[in-house]
Write a protein that holds these residues in place. Structure first.
Motif, mmCIF file in Angstrom:
data_model
loop_
_atom_site.group_PDB
_atom_site.id
_atom_site.type_symbol
_atom_site.label_atom_id
_atom_site.label_comp_id
_atom_site.label_asym_id
_atom_site.label_seq_id
_atom_site.Cartn_x
_atom_site.Cartn_y
_atom_site.Cartn_z
ATOM 1 N N MET A 88 1.132 -1.513 0.339
ATOM 2 C CA MET A 88 -0.157 -0.111 0.175
ATOM 3 C C MET A 88 0.952 0.915 -0.128
ATOM 4 O O MET A 88 2.060 0.896 0.053
ATOM 5 N N GLY A 89 -0.176 2.504 -0.197
ATOM 6 C CA GLY A 89 1.232 3.338 0.099
ATOM 7 C C GLY A 89 1.482 4.062 -1.907
ATOM 8 O O GLY A 89 2.517 4.836 -1.792
ATOM 9 N N LEU A 90 1.490 3.797 -2.336
ATOM 10 C CA LEU A 90 2.466 4.164 -3.624
ATOM 11 C C LEU A 90 2.060 4.950 -4.500
ATOM 12 O O LEU A 90 1.863 5.244 -6.245
ATOM 13 N N LEU A 91 0.197 5.720 -4.027
ATOM 14 C CA LEU A 91 -0.160 6.594 -4.708
ATOM 15 C C LEU A 91 0.784 7.856 -5.466
ATOM 16 O O LEU A 91 1.118 8.212 -6.159
ATOM 17 N N HIS A 92 2.203 8.686 -4.072
ATOM 18 C CA HIS A 92 2.696 9.217 -4.721
ATOM 19 C C HIS A 92 4.252 8.363 -6.162
ATOM 20 O O HIS A 92 4.367 9.209 -7.401
ATOM 21 N N ASP A 93 4.220 7.383 -6.040
ATOM 22 C CA ASP A 93 4.882 6.525 -7.534
ATOM 23 C C ASP A 93 3.458 6.869 -8.279
ATOM 24 O O ASP A 93 3.842 7.045 -9.909
ATOM 25 N N ALA A 94 2.365 6.416 -8.432
ATOM 26 C CA ALA A 94 1.568 6.756 -9.494
ATOM 27 C C ALA A 94 1.591 7.930 -10.146
ATOM 28 O O ALA A 94 1.220 8.011 -11.085
ATOM 29 N N LEU A 95 1.756 9.172 -9.319
ATOM 30 C CA LEU A 95 1.574 10.114 -9.428
ATOM 31 C C LEU A 95 2.875 10.497 -10.497
ATOM 32 O O LEU A 95 2.518 11.293 -11.753
ATOM 33 N N ASP A 96 3.904 9.886 -9.906
ATOM 34 C CA ASP A 96 5.001 10.537 -10.613
ATOM 35 C C ASP A 96 5.004 9.422 -11.725
ATOM 36 O O ASP A 96 5.503 10.012 -13.063
ATOM 37 N N GLU A 97 4.478 8.450 -12.165
ATOM 38 C CA GLU A 97 4.501 7.677 -13.528
ATOM 39 C C GLU A 97 3.425 8.334 -14.326
ATOM 40 O O GLU A 97 3.885 8.164 -15.408
#
Length: 272
Positions: A88-97
């Motif tokens: 969990m907690g991958l939102l910032h990675d998703a935004l960057d991607e």
């Protein structure tokens, strides 16, 4: 709605005059005993075809970014680091991607107060996740969550108690049941309508076919069932789409009537 790009943690769709980006925060495994039948009881036996990860149900956790190129709304924010789960907690990675600068986010629309939806307003280092944030929309019945870790955002909270426009293409609509302030967000692109519906459904492989099935953490199971029935009927109309927090990532789909329930057609292959 048309898929234009995707990656491990995101999928971007063209939707009329808007762009919709599904963002993967991760997944969490939950025991099947969380499910409740139409009488509020646990299942003596799950349907044979119900997929399990080991002995558990696997729930995707998704957020959704919508923009017209000038303004944007982020629906839900994931769990940040509060669940201490490596999945969990991958939102910032998703935004960057997806190429989304967190400074673009001025409005966050929270579907409800639970940690996997609201905690991502604060980054794991304790800073505010969205430095230009101006407003946090949340159902009035859930606004009390802004204490402790979330206290610094309290002065930007906009409690939603009635249907209200966030901007010219997004409307907040109260849909209590899962929590007192559970709220859905309807996005009108001119080419169709997308409903970001939070925790209306937790287990898509079961609850579309059998909408009467509830979830242990539905605060008022009868009210949650009624909300789900009304929203499913709305979504079965032409040019309507659903964005589900716990639909399989990327979580955007069409809904059609099927027998006594509904069928789900995803608009993109699973990610993650």
């Amino acid at each position: 709605m048309r898929l234009v790009s995707s990656g491990r943690h995101h999928a971007t769709f063209a939707f009329g005059n808007l762009r919709v980006v599904a963002l993967r925060d991760g997944y969490i495994d939950m025991p099947p005993t969380r499910l409740r039948d139409e009488h509020g009881c646990t299942f003596a036996e799950l349907p044979a075809a119900e997929p399990l990860a080991g002995d558990n149900l696997r729930l995707s956790v998704n957020a959704f970014f919508v923009t017209d190129g000038t303004r944007s709304v982020l629906v839900d924010t994931g769990a940040s680091d509060v669940w201490h789960e490596p999945t969990m907690g991958l939102l910032h990675d998703a935004l960057d991607e997806a190429g989304i600068d967190r400074a673009q986010v001025t409005d966050v629309a929270i579907t409800h107060r639970h940690e996997d939806h609201v905690s991502g307003l604060i980054a794991p280092d304790g800073s505010e996740a969205f430095p230009e944030l101006e407003r946090v929309w949340i159902g009035a019945g859930d606004a009390s969550v802004f204490t402790g870790r979330l206290e610094p955002l309290r002065d930007r909270v906009v409690p939603v108690s009635d249907k209200v426009a966030i901007n010219e293409w997004t409307t907040a609509i109260p849909a209590p049941g899962h929590t007192p302030g559970h709220t859905v967000y309807e996005v009108d692109s001119g080419a169709g309508r997308l409903l970001a519906w939070g925790d209306t459904v937790h287990v898509p492989t079961l609850q579309f076919e059998r909408p009467e099935v509830a979830w242990e953490f539905d605060g008022d199971q009868s009210q949650a069932r009624a909300a789900r029935a009304a929203l499913l009927e709305q979504l079965s109309r032409p040019n309507h789409f659903v964005a589900g927090a716990h639909l399989d990532s990327p979580g955007i789909a069409r809904v059609t009537p099927s027998g006594d329930g509904y069928a789900l057609e995803y608009l993109a292959p699973s990610i993650g």
